[in-house]
Design a protein around this motif. Structure first.
Motif, PDB file in Angstrom:
ATOM      1  N   LYS A 231       5.002   3.120   8.984  1.00 41.79           N
ATOM      2  CA  LYS A 231       4.273   3.398   7.747  1.00 41.79           C
ATOM      3  C   LYS A 231       4.757   4.705   7.133  1.00 41.79           C
ATOM      4  O   LYS A 231       4.849   4.833   5.909  1.00 41.79           O
ATOM      5  CB  LYS A 231       2.779   3.468   8.032  1.00 41.79           C
ATOM      6  CG  LYS A 231       1.922   3.664   6.785  1.00 41.79           C
ATOM      7  CD  LYS A 231       0.441   3.630   7.118  1.00 41.79           C
ATOM      8  CE  LYS A 231      -0.404   3.762   5.849  1.00 41.79           C
ATOM      9  NZ  LYS A 231      -1.856   3.727   6.155  1.00 41.79           N
ATOM     10  N   TYR A 235       6.184   5.748   3.482  1.00 41.47           N
ATOM     11  CA  TYR A 235       5.611   6.852   2.699  1.00 41.47           C
ATOM     12  C   TYR A 235       6.714   7.751   2.142  1.00 41.47           C
ATOM     13  O   TYR A 235       6.706   8.117   0.951  1.00 41.47           O
ATOM     14  CB  TYR A 235       4.650   7.643   3.574  1.00 41.47           C
ATOM     15  CG  TYR A 235       4.178   8.943   2.976  1.00 41.47           C
ATOM     16  CD1 TYR A 235       3.265   8.973   1.929  1.00 41.47           C
ATOM     17  CD2 TYR A 235       4.650  10.162   3.471  1.00 41.47           C
ATOM     18  CE1 TYR A 235       2.835  10.184   1.381  1.00 41.47           C
ATOM     19  CE2 TYR A 235       4.226  11.365   2.946  1.00 41.47           C
ATOM     20  CZ  TYR A 235       3.325  11.366   1.892  1.00 41.47           C
ATOM     21  OH  TYR A 235       2.898  12.565   1.353  1.00 41.47           O
ATOM     22  N   ASN A 240       4.732   3.138   0.031  1.00 38.19           N
ATOM     23  CA  ASN A 240       3.318   3.039   0.392  1.00 38.19           C
ATOM     24  C   ASN A 240       2.720   4.429   0.506  1.00 38.19           C
ATOM     25  O   ASN A 240       3.433   5.440   0.449  1.00 38.19           O
ATOM     26  CB  ASN A 240       3.116   2.237   1.684  1.00 38.19           C
ATOM     27  CG  ASN A 240       3.787   2.871   2.889  1.00 38.19           C
ATOM     28  OD1 ASN A 240       4.876   2.484   3.254  1.00 38.19           O
ATOM     29  ND2 ASN A 240       3.137   3.845   3.502  1.00 38.19           N
ATOM     30  N   SER A 241       1.422   4.516   0.678  1.00 40.53           N
ATOM     31  CA  SER A 241       0.727   5.803   0.758  1.00 40.53           C
ATOM     32  C   SER A 241      -0.004   5.925   2.076  1.00 40.53           C
ATOM     33  O   SER A 241      -0.208   4.939   2.788  1.00 40.53           O
ATOM     34  CB  SER A 241      -0.259   5.940  -0.413  1.00 40.53           C
ATOM     35  OG  SER A 241      -1.205   4.890  -0.381  1.00 40.53           O
ATOM     36  N   LEU A 242      -0.419   7.147   2.404  1.00 42.84           N
ATOM     37  CA  LEU A 242      -1.185   7.411   3.610  1.00 42.84           C
ATOM     38  C   LEU A 242      -2.672   7.427   3.282  1.00 42.84           C
ATOM     39  O   LEU A 242      -3.069   7.740   2.156  1.00 42.84           O
ATOM     40  CB  LEU A 242      -0.779   8.757   4.220  1.00 42.84           C
ATOM     41  CG  LEU A 242       0.693   8.929   4.603  1.00 42.84           C
ATOM     42  CD1 LEU A 242       0.917  10.335   5.175  1.00 42.84           C
ATOM     43  CD2 LEU A 242       1.129   7.882   5.605  1.00 42.84           C
ATOM     44  N   THR A 243      -3.505   7.122   4.269  1.00 39.00           N
ATOM     45  CA  THR A 243      -4.946   7.239   4.086  1.00 39.00           C
ATOM     46  C   THR A 243      -5.298   8.724   3.993  1.00 39.00           C
ATOM     47  O   THR A 243      -4.490   9.600   4.329  1.00 39.00           O
ATOM     48  CB  THR A 243      -5.708   6.610   5.255  1.00 39.00           C
ATOM     49  OG1 THR A 243      -5.455   7.379   6.447  1.00 39.00           O
ATOM     50  CG2 THR A 243      -5.292   5.159   5.472  1.00 39.00           C
ATOM     51  N   ALA A 244      -6.529   9.018   3.591  1.00 36.93           N
ATOM     52  CA  ALA A 244      -6.967  10.412   3.473  1.00 36.93           C
ATOM     53  C   ALA A 244      -6.880  11.115   4.823  1.00 36.93           C
ATOM     54  O   ALA A 244      -6.450  12.272   4.918  1.00 36.93           O
ATOM     55  CB  ALA A 244      -8.387  10.461   2.917  1.00 36.93           C
ATOM     56  N   GLN A 245      -7.288  10.436   5.898  1.00 38.86           N
ATOM     57  CA  GLN A 245      -7.238  11.045   7.223  1.00 38.86           C
ATOM     58  C   GLN A 245      -5.798  11.259   7.670  1.00 38.86           C
ATOM     59  O   GLN A 245      -5.453  12.308   8.234  1.00 38.86           O
ATOM     60  CB  GLN A 245      -7.976  10.171   8.227  1.00 38.86           C
ATOM     61  CG  GLN A 245      -8.062  10.794   9.625  1.00 38.86           C
ATOM     62  CD  GLN A 245      -8.809   9.917  10.605  1.00 38.86           C
ATOM     63  OE1 GLN A 245      -8.899   8.709  10.413  1.00 38.86           O
ATOM     64  NE2 GLN A 245      -9.356  10.518  11.657  1.00 38.86           N
ATOM     65  N   GLU A 246      -4.949  10.260   7.434  1.00 36.29           N
ATOM     66  CA  GLU A 246      -3.536  10.400   7.799  1.00 36.29           C
ATOM     67  C   GLU A 246      -2.891  11.535   7.026  1.00 36.29           C
ATOM     68  O   GLU A 246      -2.082  12.302   7.577  1.00 36.29           O
ATOM     69  CB  GLU A 246      -2.795   9.091   7.512  1.00 36.29           C
ATOM     70  CG  GLU A 246      -3.161   7.961   8.459  1.00 36.29           C
ATOM     71  CD  GLU A 246      -2.660   6.604   7.996  1.00 36.29           C
ATOM     72  OE1 GLU A 246      -2.615   5.679   8.818  1.00 36.29           O
ATOM     73  OE2 GLU A 246      -2.319   6.473   6.793  1.00 36.29           O
ATOM     74  N   ARG A 248      -4.392  14.234   5.861  1.00 37.08           N
ATOM     75  CA  ARG A 248      -4.866  15.508   6.420  1.00 37.08           C
ATOM     76  C   ARG A 248      -4.076  15.854   7.677  1.00 37.08           C
ATOM     77  O   ARG A 248      -3.681  17.000   7.895  1.00 37.08           O
ATOM     78  CB  ARG A 248      -6.361  15.435   6.726  1.00 37.08           C
ATOM     79  CG  ARG A 248      -7.259  15.490   5.508  1.00 37.08           C
ATOM     80  CD  ARG A 248      -8.691  15.813   5.878  1.00 37.08           C
ATOM     81  NE  ARG A 248      -9.280  14.798   6.746  1.00 37.08           N
ATOM     82  CZ  ARG A 248      -9.920  13.719   6.313  1.00 37.08           C
ATOM     83  NH1 ARG A 248     -10.030  13.499   5.013  1.00 37.08           N
ATOM     84  NH2 ARG A 248     -10.436  12.853   7.168  1.00 37.08           N
TER      85      ARG A 248
END
Length: 416
Positions: A231, A235, A240-246, A248
């Motif tokens: 993933k 990125y 694709n993008s990372l989740t907010a937690q990823e 951080r």
């Protein structure tokens, strides 16, 4: 085997498929009971694949040779370190010393002994070590690996890849007995080449052993093992993008945590006021700088290696020093390789490496076969989760003496 027999493989995939057949073949060990994949499980990121070994042996895996001395522990020869993963390892350069920066780069294994200097491929040279390591596959002679290849179901495929007759060697009458005698056995008299081969057969056997290793390196660099499809790769490539937690976590990784100063991620570090334009310098970063460091890990006394201080039934003692053994890491190999009385700069470099281990790639470091799987980390398997790894780095310098030796006893679950 179906692919090997199909006759439809292009040259690259033919070599890759041969390497895969070799890695999963237990018949290449002295007792025909240990394949490379037993210590490098694909489901665990090609590292140790058994939780129980992570907890009770520091990730060290049983070797091919049992120890049957009554009342003794362990009951198998076992190596002194947690096996390294070989994902992306063919991208590691051969070992070299950078005089300007005063540091070593490249090589393979925790102690860099697979330097790559002879084959110019450190992954291939890594593949040549376990088959003749007395604690692992324990063949007494590199030619024994070639002998077993000549008996394998895929002999035809090896010769298809490397040439007709590449495994045709005039074996001595005692070849089967010798090749089923574990390395280190007193009966072998300490010889590293107990098979009596003619000079021409010895040369051919060495060539085939090199080809065996090169095929394994081809498998390791292929998309099955080193695919660059995570993933994070997406990125960096902007797909694709990372989740907010990823995100951080990644900001800590490349910022305050300074993780990416050693595990290079294709971006800059912002901890010291640096800026990041957001553009990746590489969309396929290796997450390592290929150097070596003394991490300050304590001795992990649950490693069975510390108990291998007695001779087994073959007269072999794995660790005569017992609990007094100190793992010097890469001090033991590159210094010997590069020290030269006529080159004072290289003569001084071993001090740089005392008790150091490599910054291995962080790729697939969290890969496990199932939720709750316990994975051993670091050269001695002292840390048993990524959370422990982060905690170790956070507390190692802030609270000197807080990190203690890991001990284990029945019922304590492998605590510290």
């Amino acid at each position: 085997m179906a692919a090997a027999k199909s006759g439809s493989l292009d040259p690259f995939h033919a070599v890759e498929t041969l390497g895969q057949l070799e890695i999963f073949d237990p018949n290449l060990s002295v007792n025909s009971n240990l394949a490379c994949s037993f210590c490098h499980d694909p489901a665990a990121g090609y590292g140790n694949g058994a939780s129980i070994l992570s907890v009770f042996t520091g990730g060290a895996n049983p070797g091919s040779v049992p120890i049957t001395n009554h009342g003794k522990y362990p009951d198998n020869r076992m190596a002194k370190r947690n096996p390294t993963s070989y994902v992306y390892s063919p991208y590691y350069p051969p070992l070299q010393y950078n005089i300007t920066q005063g540091d070593f780069y490249g090589g393979n294994f925790w102690d860099a002994r697979a330097s790559g200097y002879r084959l110019q491929n450190s992954a291939a040279e890594q593949a040549q070590d376990p088959p003749v390591d007395p604690e692992e596959m324990a063949n007494p002679d590199t030619a024994c690996v070639v002998y077993k290849l000549s008996l394998s179901q895929y002999k035809f495929f090896f010769e298809q890849v490397w040439g007709t007759g590449s495994l045709e060697i005039n074996w001595p009458a005692n070849v089967a007995r010798i090749c089923h005698t574990p390395k280190g056995a007193a009966s072998l008299g300490g010889s590293a080449t107990p098979l009596a081969l003619s000079p021409s057969d010895r040369t051919r056997a060495q060539q085939a052993f090199d080809e065996f290793a090169q095929a394994i390196a081809a498998y390791e660099i292929g998309s099955n093992v080193s695919p660059f499809t995570s993933k994070f790769d997406g990125y960096l490539a902007g797909s694709n993008s990372l989740t907010a937690q990823e995100l951080r976590g990644y900001e800590l990784f490349r910022g305050k945590g300074t993780c990416n100063t050693c595990h290079l991620d294709g971006r800059s570090n912002t901890a010291m006021g640096g800026t990041d334009t957001g553009a990746a310098t590489s969309v396929e970063p290796m997450f390592t700088d290929f150097t070596y460091n003394n991490l300050g890990l304590p001795k992990n006394t649950i490693l069975p290696w510390y108990a291998e201080s007695f001779p087994d039934e073959w007269g072999f003692t794995g660790n005569p020093l017992g609990i007094g053994f100190i793992d010097e890491g890469s001090w033991s190999f590159p210094g010997w390789l590069l020290r030269s009385p006529s080159k004072s700069d290289l003569g001084r470099t071993p001090a740089v490496l005392r008790r150091q281990v490599p910054n291995l790639t962080a790729r697939d470091v969290g890969k496990v076969p199932y939720a709750g799987f316990v994975k051993a980390y670091m050269h001695n398997g002292y840390l048993l989760s990524l959370k422990e790894v982060v905690h170790f780095y956070n507390t190692r310098d802030a609270y000197p003496g807080a990190i203690r030796q890991r001990t284990v006893s029945p019922g304590n679950g492998g605590g510290k």
